[in-house]
Design an enzyme around this catalytic site. Structure first.
Site, short mmCIF file in Angstrom:
data_model
loop_
_atom_site.label_atom_id
_atom_site.label_comp_id
_atom_site.label_asym_id
_atom_site.label_seq_id
_atom_site.Cartn_x
_atom_site.Cartn_y
_atom_site.Cartn_z
N HIS A 86 -6.23 -7.73 -6.25
CA HIS A 86 -6.16 -6.27 -6.37
C HIS A 86 -6.13 -5.60 -5.00
O HIS A 86 -5.26 -4.77 -4.71
CB HIS A 86 -7.35 -5.76 -7.19
N GLU A 87 -7.10 -5.97 -4.14
CA GLU A 87 -7.19 -5.29 -2.85
C GLU A 87 -6.01 -5.65 -1.95
O GLU A 87 -5.50 -4.79 -1.22
CB GLU A 87 -8.51 -5.63 -2.16
N HIS A 90 -2.85 -3.58 -2.46
CA HIS A 90 -2.81 -2.25 -1.84
C HIS A 90 -2.14 -2.26 -0.48
O HIS A 90 -1.76 -1.19 0.02
CB HIS A 90 -4.23 -1.70 -1.71
N GLU A 109 -3.21 2.46 -7.75
CA GLU A 109 -4.14 1.68 -8.57
C GLU A 109 -3.45 1.01 -9.76
O GLU A 109 -3.85 -0.08 -10.18
CB GLU A 109 -5.30 2.56 -9.04
#
Length: 275
Positions: A86-87, A90, A109
């Site tokens: 997820h991170e 980004h 997101e």
């Protein structure tokens, strides 16, 4: 304590993943963060080489639940491969292209949520289905509210797990299934490399434009209803079978919010029988 992993590139070079962690968790964390090599390898393949390859990527352990992405160095409260995926997502969706307003936070997101699912699809297929269902169940747990944020004075609404993360991510999944894997992949790459938004700021219309150009489809209705509208579709299938084994199917749709009266969506049907 600090240590590094390295992600190999096709040209023989590599990208450093530099990790700063608590000494008492060093052994466990070194094992966990090895997943980042595969995660970045997949993202490089799907979305183009890590945008800051000439510098580094990294993790810094900190005392907080979850994680917080920063360009080239994500703060991590834990090191599950889901949080790593997820991170790191980004870096492409949030840093290479940043949402142009809090109203558009789903572009950060929603993509990060879906890239976590994509990594599971490619790397952990046995876990993919259950995680996709969890994302779906969250998205349809309430019929109010749009993916597009209408109240930017409310931090909880901006970072709504149901709307900005899970419904935003699942809408991308539906878009992929609507236009096909190839067009979806090309459209996302085109969006990330669009001179209008690359290393700059994007709004939903920028994503819609690029996905439409690659798919050859008018996506105005899809984005209007799924991003700006509220609720979702419910389907009911009626079927009958005659003596020749022909099956007649009638598919009915209702919507859960008055902002959308009908969703023009392809629906996959599975027929299972002795023949």
């Amino acid at each position: 304590a600090s240590y590094s992993h390295f992600v190999p590139l096709d040209n023989g070079d590599s990208i450093e993943i530099l990790n700063y962690v608590y000494p008492e968790t060093l052994a466990q964390t070194m094992e966990s963060t090895a997943s980042s090599i595969d995660i970045m390898g997949l993202y490089n393949e799907l979305f183009g080489t890590y945008p800051f390859a000439n510098e580094k990527y990294g993790h810094a352990q900190f005392g907080w639940g979850g994680g917080m992405e920063h360009q080239t160095m994500s703060f991590m409260g834990g090191f599950s491969f889901g949080l790593q995926a997820h991170e790191m997502a980004h870096q492409w969706f949030g840093d290479k292209v940043t949402c142009g307003s809090w109203t558009e936070i789903w572009l950060n997101e929603g993509f990060a949520t879906y890239l976590n699912l994509l990594f599971l699809e490619y790397g952990y297929p046995n876990s993919y289905g259950s995680n996709l269902v969890q994302t779906f169940n969250s998205a349809v747990s309430d019929s109010t509210g749009s993916v597009f944020v209408t109240d930017t004075t409310n931090v909880g609404r901006i970072f709504s797990a149901r709307l900005s993360y899970n419904k935003g991510g699942y809408v991308l999944h539906m878009l992929r299934k609507s236009i096909g894997d190839s067009a979806f992949a090309r459209g996302v790459r085109r969006y990330l490399d669009d001179p209008k938004v690359k290393f700059g700021y994007a709004v939903t219309a920028d994503l819609q434009r690029n996905m439409g150009l690659e798919s050859g489809k008018n996506l105005s209705s899809f984005f209007q209803k799924w991003i700006y509208g509220e609720g979702y579709a419910n389907y009911n299938a009626e079927w009958s079978q005659n003596t020749n084994n022909w099956v007649k199917i009638k598919l009915n749709q209702t919507t859960t919010h008055p902002s959308v009266n009908f969703y023009e969506m392809p629906v996959t049907l599975l027929l299972r029988g002795a023949t």
